[in-house]
Write a protein that holds these residues in place. Structure first.
Motif, PDB file in Angstrom:
ATOM      1  N   GLU A  50      -5.111  -4.750  -4.662  1.00  0.00           N
ATOM      2  CA  GLU A  50      -5.469  -6.093  -5.113  1.00  0.00           C
ATOM      3  C   GLU A  50      -4.275  -6.762  -5.780  1.00  0.00           C
ATOM      4  N   ASP A  51      -3.519  -5.983  -6.554  1.00  0.00           N
ATOM      5  CA  ASP A  51      -2.329  -6.521  -7.217  1.00  0.00           C
ATOM      6  C   ASP A  51      -1.083  -5.985  -6.495  1.00  0.00           C
ATOM      7  N   PRO A  52      -0.278  -6.848  -5.889  1.00  0.00           N
ATOM      8  CA  PRO A  52       0.898  -6.355  -5.151  1.00  0.00           C
ATOM      9  C   PRO A  52       1.903  -5.612  -6.025  1.00  0.00           C
ATOM     10  N   GLU A  53       1.828  -5.827  -7.362  1.00  0.00           N
ATOM     11  CA  GLU A  53       2.741  -5.125  -8.259  1.00  0.00           C
ATOM     12  C   GLU A  53       2.486  -3.619  -8.242  1.00  0.00           C
ATOM     13  N   ASP A  54       1.238  -3.216  -7.875  1.00  0.00           N
ATOM     14  CA  ASP A  54       0.903  -1.785  -7.870  1.00  0.00           C
ATOM     15  C   ASP A  54       1.558  -1.047  -6.708  1.00  0.00           C
ATOM     16  N   GLY A  55       2.018  -1.761  -5.696  1.00  0.00           N
ATOM     17  CA  GLY A  55       2.687  -1.146  -4.564  1.00  0.00           C
ATOM     18  C   GLY A  55       1.724  -0.598  -3.540  1.00  0.00           C
ATOM     19  N   LEU A  56       2.248   0.093  -2.576  1.00  0.00           N
ATOM     20  CA  LEU A  56       1.471   0.629  -1.455  1.00  0.00           C
ATOM     21  C   LEU A  56       0.502   1.695  -1.948  1.00  0.00           C
ATOM     22  N   VAL A  57      -0.748   1.646  -1.454  1.00  0.00           N
ATOM     23  CA  VAL A  57      -1.741   2.665  -1.786  1.00  0.00           C
ATOM     24  C   VAL A  57      -1.437   3.897  -0.937  1.00  0.00           C
ATOM     25  N   LYS A  58      -0.852   4.919  -1.544  1.00  0.00           N
ATOM     26  CA  LYS A  58      -0.329   6.056  -0.784  1.00  0.00           C
ATOM     27  C   LYS A  58      -1.421   6.844  -0.089  1.00  0.00           C
ATOM     28  N   ALA A  59      -2.592   7.023  -0.790  1.00  0.00           N
ATOM     29  CA  ALA A  59      -3.668   7.806  -0.169  1.00  0.00           C
ATOM     30  C   ALA A  59      -4.153   7.141   1.105  1.00  0.00           C
ATOM     31  N   ASN A  60      -4.343   5.847   1.047  1.00  0.00           N
ATOM     32  CA  ASN A  60      -4.807   5.124   2.238  1.00  0.00           C
ATOM     33  C   ASN A  60      -3.713   5.075   3.311  1.00  0.00           C
ATOM     34  N   MET A  61      -2.443   5.074   2.864  1.00  0.00           N
ATOM     35  CA  MET A  61      -1.344   5.076   3.842  1.00  0.00           C
ATOM     36  C   MET A  61      -1.319   6.388   4.616  1.00  0.00           C
ATOM     37  N   GLU A  62      -1.660   7.469   3.937  1.00  0.00           N
ATOM     38  CA  GLU A  62      -1.711   8.761   4.623  1.00  0.00           C
ATOM     39  C   GLU A  62      -2.838   8.771   5.656  1.00  0.00           C
ATOM     40  N   LYS A  63      -3.972   8.139   5.330  1.00  0.00           N
ATOM     41  CA  LYS A  63      -5.073   8.053   6.298  1.00  0.00           C
ATOM     42  C   LYS A  63      -4.654   7.248   7.520  1.00  0.00           C
ATOM     43  N   LEU A  64      -3.932   6.126   7.265  1.00  0.00           N
ATOM     44  CA  LEU A  64      -3.492   5.289   8.380  1.00  0.00           C
ATOM     45  C   LEU A  64      -2.496   6.057   9.265  1.00  0.00           C
ATOM     46  N   ARG A  98       3.655 -14.906  -0.339  1.00  0.00           N
ATOM     47  CA  ARG A  98       3.146 -13.709  -1.035  1.00  0.00           C
ATOM     48  C   ARG A  98       4.089 -12.560  -0.703  1.00  0.00           C
ATOM     49  N   TYR A  99       5.254 -12.598  -1.357  1.00  0.00           N
ATOM     50  CA  TYR A  99       6.345 -11.692  -0.978  1.00  0.00           C
ATOM     51  C   TYR A  99       6.073 -10.243  -1.386  1.00  0.00           C
ATOM     52  N   GLY A 100       5.195 -10.033  -2.366  1.00  0.00           N
ATOM     53  CA  GLY A 100       4.847  -8.660  -2.731  1.00  0.00           C
ATOM     54  C   GLY A 100       4.157  -7.946  -1.589  1.00  0.00           C
ATOM     55  N   TYR A 101       3.197  -8.656  -0.943  1.00  0.00           N
ATOM     56  CA  TYR A 101       2.493  -8.070   0.198  1.00  0.00           C
ATOM     57  C   TYR A 101       3.430  -7.929   1.415  1.00  0.00           C
ATOM     58  N   VAL A 102       4.410  -8.824   1.505  1.00  0.00           N
ATOM     59  CA  VAL A 102       5.395  -8.697   2.592  1.00  0.00           C
ATOM     60  C   VAL A 102       6.151  -7.368   2.469  1.00  0.00           C
ATOM     61  N   CYS A 103       6.578  -7.044   1.263  1.00  0.00           N
ATOM     62  CA  CYS A 103       7.309  -5.788   1.051  1.00  0.00           C
ATOM     63  C   CYS A 103       6.424  -4.582   1.357  1.00  0.00           C
ATOM     64  N   ILE A 104       5.132  -4.671   0.979  1.00  0.00           N
ATOM     65  CA  ILE A 104       4.211  -3.563   1.255  1.00  0.00           C
ATOM     66  C   ILE A 104       4.041  -3.391   2.764  1.00  0.00           C
ATOM     67  N   ALA A 105       3.921  -4.497   3.485  1.00  0.00           N
ATOM     68  CA  ALA A 105       3.754  -4.422   4.935  1.00  0.00           C
ATOM     69  C   ALA A 105       4.970  -3.782   5.598  1.00  0.00           C
ATOM     70  N   MET A 106       6.160  -4.166   5.137  1.00  0.00           N
ATOM     71  CA  MET A 106       7.371  -3.592   5.724  1.00  0.00           C
ATOM     72  C   MET A 106       7.501  -2.109   5.406  1.00  0.00           C
ATOM     73  N   GLU A 107       7.090  -1.736   4.193  1.00  0.00           N
ATOM     74  CA  GLU A 107       7.140  -0.315   3.830  1.00  0.00           C
ATOM     75  C   GLU A 107       6.189   0.490   4.712  1.00  0.00           C
ATOM     76  N   ALA A 108       5.011  -0.067   4.965  1.00  0.00           N
ATOM     77  CA  ALA A 108       4.045   0.617   5.845  1.00  0.00           C
ATOM     78  C   ALA A 108       4.594   0.731   7.255  1.00  0.00           C
ATOM     79  N   LEU A 109       5.213  -0.322   7.737  1.00  0.00           N
ATOM     80  CA  LEU A 109       5.797  -0.275   9.074  1.00  0.00           C
ATOM     81  C   LEU A 109       6.895   0.788   9.160  1.00  0.00           C
ATOM     82  N   ASP A 110       7.721   0.859   8.146  1.00  0.00           N
ATOM     83  CA  ASP A 110       8.797   1.860   8.147  1.00  0.00           C
ATOM     84  C   ASP A 110       8.234   3.269   8.208  1.00  0.00           C
ATOM     85  N   GLN A 111       7.198   3.523   7.401  1.00  0.00           N
ATOM     86  CA  GLN A 111       6.611   4.873   7.387  1.00  0.00           C
ATOM     87  C   GLN A 111       5.964   5.219   8.731  1.00  0.00           C
ATOM     88  N   LEU A 112       5.263   4.266   9.317  1.00  0.00           N
ATOM     89  CA  LEU A 112       4.663   4.523  10.623  1.00  0.00           C
ATOM     90  C   LEU A 112       5.751   4.766  11.678  1.00  0.00           C
TER      91      LEU A 112
END
Length: 817
Positions: free
Chosen positions: A25-39, A69-83
């Motif tokens: 909900e808050d982009p300051e918290d960063g990527l939700v790692k548990a959910n990223m592992e599920k994805l 909403r640049y915080g969510y942009v960074c989260i999206a790119m981080e998710a893409l990198d991990q995938l």
């Protein structure tokens, strides 16, 4: 309504729900790692869903960028990198398209942070080795955008540096991704290289001017990674290191264009640095390709300013020094031909004062001192190239350069640009200076093969010219060729040394090849030394070089016969200095006396004959007391101490040929040869020197003509052979060789002094006599062929055979096929 919404949410595809869950909900918290592992687990389990996951992430990222909403942009790119890092399967190609689309979206943004974020993601992607190739992927946009970032002019210097470094890293990623993939668009095409290389050179130039330190890339420290210059250099090295044979030209051409467009040749420093990086980075077997491109560029700039051409030549000099042995390539002579052509053009420009040979208004005026600097640079470069060649190729280059030197009265190597005799002389000097550079450090075991007559004879002929500078250069070339044990520096000055062991000369036994060389060319060398001492324009340097030449001959190529001839030559030089017929100035006569004394002092200690040494030292001691001006210590100084005239030089201050013959005869030397005074013989080499009469050009025919001239047609009666005749023949055989030389000299002098009409009549009479004899022979031996057409009657009633040409004869059918 709440239940309806929950129901609709549950009906959404699973991959979308998994993607939505990684965003907090808050982009300051960063990527939700548990959910990223599920994805990630879902993507690995169902790889066919990767393209949909990528498309949905791309959709969300585009929406977030538009809404800032640049915080969510960074989260999206981080998710893409991990995938991207986790999923290596055949379906990744479709996912990569979505990924590159998102990276492109970030690079198109105006915010530097997003540009840097997109670049970092692209670099991570570039380091992934894909299992399957892609046929439709294009990187043209990324090459253009990263090149643009390398030229960033952002106001804040820190941010500008970060953007430029991101651009450099992006170009490095593009190269890594495409250079080894044959299915991709060729990154070595000029359209790409013309963007990549100038971008790297721009950053290399704008940073610190540090010298390229090593022949291979170094692992840089963390601090160095923050420097755009170091990062650029590593990227440039990596690019060049991956270049294959066919790609070198496309990689180097933008470098040449960049240096041209920004006038960087004149400063030399940056251009030299660039090509040091190039030469150290490419594969060594490709070095000659770079050199050939530089030579072609030098030709293309032949009418540019001297400073630009000098800069290119300096780069060539450095490139040749780095190149491995033999890397000049298959067209060795073409390299030297290009450099010699530039030398000739520079001489023409200097003499005419313009590039087009005219002095019209608007013509670019040439500065003579800049052309001189260019000429010196070309000469140094020729020497640098020659040092990379093996001995046999260097010999070919020496012959090639010798063939380019214009010979007075013969062909001219200069183009017809109106430079005239002065241009010919300057070309002679420049090419001889080039030969000095080529022969420096020349080492050979077989002098005959390394110095053929086709090279040595024209070289020696130039030592007879009136120009003292040309003669000095010829002597320096001879010293380099003969010196094989680094003895030359030990003869750098003329002096009387009481004990030559302090010189520490390296003396080896004369080989069979050396003996053959001296037997073939020894008399030529002696003759040119003698005539060099005879020149009135010779100065201190000439005599010092002649002494060094005598010394090297004694150390490098001397056997017993050569030693005898060299002693005879030294005594002949003393007689030359005593003679008043040559009208030598007082300084030259004293210098020749001093040269002969210094050399006899050297050769007597090399022969180790005590009585010989004693006689030489006695004469030197007398000279030191009575005539110090006959010794080198008083002659070869800045202010020579000379008498007003040399009229009474006799008695104990002279070396006696009879005494030397006597003392050396007791040690087994050839006394008959020693007792015979040395007389230089005239040869056909004089046709290349200042003696330009017709007599020398036909000197090879002199002996024949002297024997077969019409004046000597009458045969002398046969001489009666008696005991006295045989006895006299044995006694006179000692001086036969010298008499023969004297006879030839007299015949040559006759041709030199006789008027042209007399010589022409002489040759015409001989030609008439020869023709009459040939006619007699033809009348006796040649009969007309039988004619199938029979005979015809002459006007006097006699049958006369008619000679019918072959093509008019009628042959029987059996004879024709």
């Amino acid at each position: 309504m709440t239940g309806v919404c929950g129901c609709c949410g549950a009906l959404r595809p699973r991959y979308k729900r998994l993607v939505d869950n990684i965003f907090p909900e808050d982009p300051e918290d960063g990527l939700v790692k548990a959910n990223m592992e599920k994805l990630t687990f879902y993507a690995l389990s169902a790889p066919e869903k990767l393209d949909r996951i990528g498309a949905y992430l791309s959709e969300r990222l585009s929406r977030d960028v538009a809404r800032h909403r640049y915080g969510y942009v960074c989260i999206a790119m981080e998710a893409l990198d991990q995938l991207l890092m986790a999923c290596h399967c055949q379906s990744i190609n479709l996912f990569v398209e979505s990924f590159l689309k998102m990276v492109r979206k970030l690079l198109e943004s105006d915010k530097p942070s997003l540009q840097i974020l997109g670049t970092n993601s692209f670099v991570k992607f570039a380091n992934i080795e894909e299992d399957t190739p892609s046929y439709h992927r294009s990187y043209d946009f990324f090459v253009s955008r990263f090149s643009e970032m390398c030229h960033s002019s952002y106001e804040d210097p820190d941010i500008r540096t970060k953007i430029r470094m991101a651009g450099i890293k992006g170009l490095q990623g593009v190269v890594r991704k495409t250079v080894n993939d044959e299915l991709q668009a060729n990154i070595w095409d000029p359209q790409h290289m013309d963007k990549i290389v100038p971008s790297l050179l721009f950053n290399l130039q704008s940073g610190e001017r540090t010298e390229s330190r090593s022949p291979s890339p170094l692992q840089a420290s963390e601090k160095e990674k923050e420097s755009p210059v170091e990062l650029t250099e590593r990227c440039f090295r990596e690019l060049l290191g991956r270049a294959a044979y066919g790609n070198i030209k496309n990689a180097v051409t933008p470098v040449l264009m960049h240096l041209d467009n920004h006038s960087l040749w004149e400063g030399k420093t940056f251009a030299v640095r660039c090509f040091k990086i190039i030469m150290y980075s490419i594969q060594s077997q490709h070095s000659h390709l770079v050199i050939q491109q530089l030579l072609g560029h030098l030709d293309a700039n032949s009418k540019n300013s001297a400073t630009v051409r000098a800069g290119i030549v300096e780069v060539l000099l450095e490139a040749a020094a780095i190149a491995a042995s033999g890397s000049v390539g298959p067209t060795v002579l073409e390299v030297f031909n290009t450099l010699l052509r530039q030398l000739r053009l520079s001489v023409d420009y200097e003499l005419t004062g313009s590039y087009d040979g005219s002095t019209n208004i608007g013509t670019k005026i040439i500065k003579a001192h800049e052309e001189r600097q260019l000429q010196e640079a070309v000469i140094r470069t020729i020497g640098s190239f020659a040092n990379t060649l093996p001995t046999y190729q260097r010999s070919e280059v020496m012959l090639f350069i010798m063939g380019k030197i214009p010979v007075p009265g013969m062909h001219l190597a200069l183009p017809s640009t109106g430079s005239g005799p002065e241009g010919t002389r300057m070309i002679q000097v420049m090419l001889l200076k080039s030969l000095v550079q080529v022969t420096a450090g020349f080492q050979t075991t077989n002098m005959l093969t390394a110095l053929p007559s086709s090279f040595l004879e024209p070289l020696l002929s130039f030592s007879l010219t009136e120009d003292p500078e040309v003669r000095l250069l010829v002597l320096q070339i001879l010293l380099s060729l003969i010196d094989r044990h680094d003895n030359r520096p030990k003869f750098s000055s003329i002096s009387i040394i009481s004990d030559i062991s302090v010189l520490k000369l390296k003396v080896d036994k004369c080989s069979r090849q050396d003996n053959l060389f001296m037997k073939k060319h020894g008399q030529q060398l002696y003759r040119h030394i003698y005539l060099g001492c005879k020149e009135q324009s010779s100065g201190r340097q000439h005599y010092e070089t002649l002494f060094a030449l005598l010394g090297l001959l004694s150390v490098e190529l001397a056997n017993e016969e050569v030693v005898v001839d060299l002693i005879r030559l030294a005594l002949a030089l003393q007689d030359l200095a005593l003679s008043t017929d040559e009208a030598l100035p007082v300084y030259n006569r004293c210098a020749v006396h001093a040269l002969a004394a210094a050399y006899l002092n050297l050769i007597c200690q090399l022969t180790t004959v005590p009585a010989f040494c004693q006689h030489i030292h006695e004469v030197i001691e007398v000279r030191q007391k009575e005539s110090p001006y006959l010794l080198p210590e008083d002659v070869f100084i800045e202010n020579p101490k000379l008498p007003s005239s040399l009229e009474k030089v006799e008695g104990d201050v002279l070396f006696l040929q009879s005494k030397i013959t006597e003392v050396l005869g007791g040690s087994g030397y050839n006394t008959e040869r020693l007792a015979t005074p040395y007389v230089p013989q005239f040869t056909d080499e004089d046709r290349l020197s200042k003696r330009k009469s017709i007599g020398e050009t036909i000197s090879l025919q002199v002996e024949v003509e002297s024997r077969n001239s019409p004046e000597k047609e009458e045969r002398t009666p046969a001489e009666e052979i008696t005991f006295e005749t045989l006895k006299n023949a044995i006694v006179d055989s000692v001086g036969m060789e010298e008499q023969e030389r004297e006879r030839r000299r007299q015949v040559v002098e006759k041709f030199q002094k006789a008027p042209f009409e007399e010589i022409a009549a002489h040759c015409g009479a001989r030609a008439t006599l020869l023709q009459s004899k040939l006619n007699q022979i033809f009348e006796i031996t040649i009969r007309p062929p039988p004619s199938p057409s029979g005979t015809i009657s002459s006007g006097y009633g006699q049958n006369q055979s008619r000679s019918v040409p072959i093509y008019e004869m009628k042959f029987p059918d059996l004879c024709v096929y």
